[in-house]
Write an enzyme that holds these catalytic residues in place. Structure first.
Site, PDB file in Angstrom:
ATOM      1  CG  ASP A  76      11.122  64.630  -7.641  1.00 24.75           C
ATOM      2  OD1 ASP A  76      11.901  64.740  -8.621  1.00 24.75           O
ATOM      3  OD2 ASP A  76      10.685  63.540  -7.245  1.00 24.75           O
ATOM      4  CG  ASN A  89      20.814  65.521  -8.245  1.00 31.22           C
ATOM      5  OD1 ASN A  89      20.312  66.475  -7.660  1.00 31.22           O
ATOM      6  ND2 ASN A  89      20.097  64.429  -8.515  1.00 31.22           N
TER       7      ASN A  89
HETATM    8  C1  FPP Z   1      14.501  67.210  -9.459  1.00 32.06           C
HETATM    9  O1  FPP Z   1      13.770  66.993 -10.639  1.00 32.06           O
HETATM   10  C2  FPP Z   1      15.146  68.521  -9.512  1.00 32.06           C
HETATM   11  C3  FPP Z   1      16.483  68.742  -9.510  1.00 32.06           C
HETATM   12  C4  FPP Z   1      17.466  67.636  -9.429  1.00 32.06           C
HETATM   13  C5  FPP Z   1      17.081  70.080  -9.650  1.00 32.06           C
HETATM   14  C6  FPP Z   1      16.334  71.196  -9.018  1.00 32.06           C
HETATM   15  C7  FPP Z   1      16.787  72.460  -9.638  1.00 32.06           C
HETATM   16  C8  FPP Z   1      16.006  73.520  -9.919  1.00 32.06           C
HETATM   17  C9  FPP Z   1      14.601  73.623  -9.533  1.00 32.06           C
HETATM   18  C10 FPP Z   1      16.539  74.690 -10.680  1.00 32.06           C
HETATM   19  C11 FPP Z   1      17.566  75.518 -10.014  1.00 32.06           C
HETATM   20  C12 FPP Z   1      17.405  75.701  -8.544  1.00 32.06           C
HETATM   21  C13 FPP Z   1      17.654  76.854  -7.863  1.00 32.06           C
HETATM   22  C14 FPP Z   1      17.622  76.845  -6.389  1.00 32.06           C
HETATM   23  C15 FPP Z   1      17.964  78.123  -8.516  1.00 32.06           C
HETATM   24  P1  FPP Z   1      14.114  65.750 -11.580  1.00 32.06           P
HETATM   25  O2  FPP Z   1      15.002  66.223 -12.662  1.00 32.06           O
HETATM   26  O3  FPP Z   1      14.671  64.624 -10.762  1.00 32.06           O
HETATM   27  O4  FPP Z   1      12.673  65.393 -12.100  1.00 32.06           O
HETATM   28  P2  FPP Z   1      12.131  63.963 -12.535  1.00 32.06           P
HETATM   29  O5  FPP Z   1      12.154  63.087 -11.317  1.00 32.06           O
HETATM   30  O6  FPP Z   1      10.741  64.272 -12.997  1.00 32.06           O
HETATM   31  O7  FPP Z   1      13.010  63.459 -13.630  1.00 32.06           O
END
Ligand code: FPP
Length: 247
Positions: free
Chosen positions: A26, A74
């Site tokens: 996250d 998501n």
């Molecule tokens: C949450 O951060 C993260 C995600 C929804 C996506 C995770 C994806 C990656 C790390 C990249 C690709 C993954 C792999 C396995 C290759 P958020 O966007 O909700 O952050 P925020 O809460 O700060 O807005």
């Protein structure tokens, strides 16, 4: 006969490597905002943290690692962010195949296939097949994954068997549900790590985390490094796990 050498009990504060680890990655968006970038740059930089975590867990002898890459919820994000995220996931599957092979990692996918595009499904299936002979850590990417949905999917299969007359309702027990999870062979996580300070499960592995130890780190995922993983393993080493019993 040679007596086996007893492993010394871990010192308090020592790092203990869990058999199975799950990670809620996250804080990509927050990292990007703080750095003055658009959200997707946070996801992009998150790939470095994924690579570090996979190789370090494999090196330390973790047997199973589950990364929450894209939840069922998501899908409600803006289409542009979804497209860019899937672009990154596809790039990861192509560019990191060598890293997976070098580290003898076996790739798996956890989640529903129905909403995934043909490209990502092909790359997932190819990488799963390509790494199937590896004898090291199992890495499951949770993509289009929801913990409630996984339980619903398992229960639906059991209901079909009851309807077909091949399963008695009384035979539905924990083991029966476990057998119908996406990957029944994966051990339950011993440790669940979440970054960016949030203290929530967010529909991740609801069945499997029943007795997981939870470690929340304030660091945003793109800044997660081996030292943060080691700190989580040290915190895990200090936990007393009772599984509801008396020690
Ligand atoms: C949450 O951060 C993260 C995600 C929804 C996506 C995770 C994806 C990656 C790390 C990249 C690709 C993954 C792999 C396995 C290759 P958020 O966007 O909700 O952050 P925020 O809460 O700060 O807005």
């Amino acid at each position: 006969m040679k007596r086996p050498v007893a492993k010394p009990a871990p010192e308090p504060g020592d790092m203990v490597v869990p058999r199975s680890v799950a990670v809620i990655m996250d804080g990509n968006g927050r990292w990007a905002r703080q750095a003055g970038f658009e959200r997707i740059r946070g996801h992009e930089r998150g790939i470095d943290a994924v690579r570090t975590t996979v190789t370090e867990c494999a090196r330390l002898g973790v047997q199973a690692l589950v990364l929450y890459a894209f939840s069922e919820e998501n899908w409600q994000r803006p289409q542009r962010e979804i497209d860019l995220l899937f672009g990154l996931l596809k790039r990861f599957l192509v560019e990191e195949r060598g890293t997976l092979m070098q580290n003898r990692v076996r790739l798996l996918h956890s989640g529903r296939r129905a909403r995934l595009g043909a490209d990502i499904l092909r790359l997932l299936d190819e990488t799963v097949a390509h790494t199937a002979g590896n004898d090291g850590m199992q890495l499951s990417l949770a993509i289009s994954y929801g913990g409630r949905q996984e339980i619903v999917d398992a229960v639906r299969q059991l209901a079909q068997q009851v309807q077909a007359g091949t399963l008695a309702p009384a035979a539905i027990d924990e083991a029966a549900i476990q057998r119908h999870l996406y990957h029944p062979e994966l051990p339950d996580p011993d440790l669940l790590i979440r970054t960016a300070g949030e203290q929530r499960i967010s529909n991740f592995l609801l069945w499997q985390v029943s007795y997981a130890e939870i470690v929340v780190d304030d660091v945003c995922w793109p800044d997660f490094r081996a030292e943060h993983l080691h700190a989580a393993f040290r915190a895990y080493g200090r936990r007393v796990r009772k599984f509801g019993k008396v020690t």
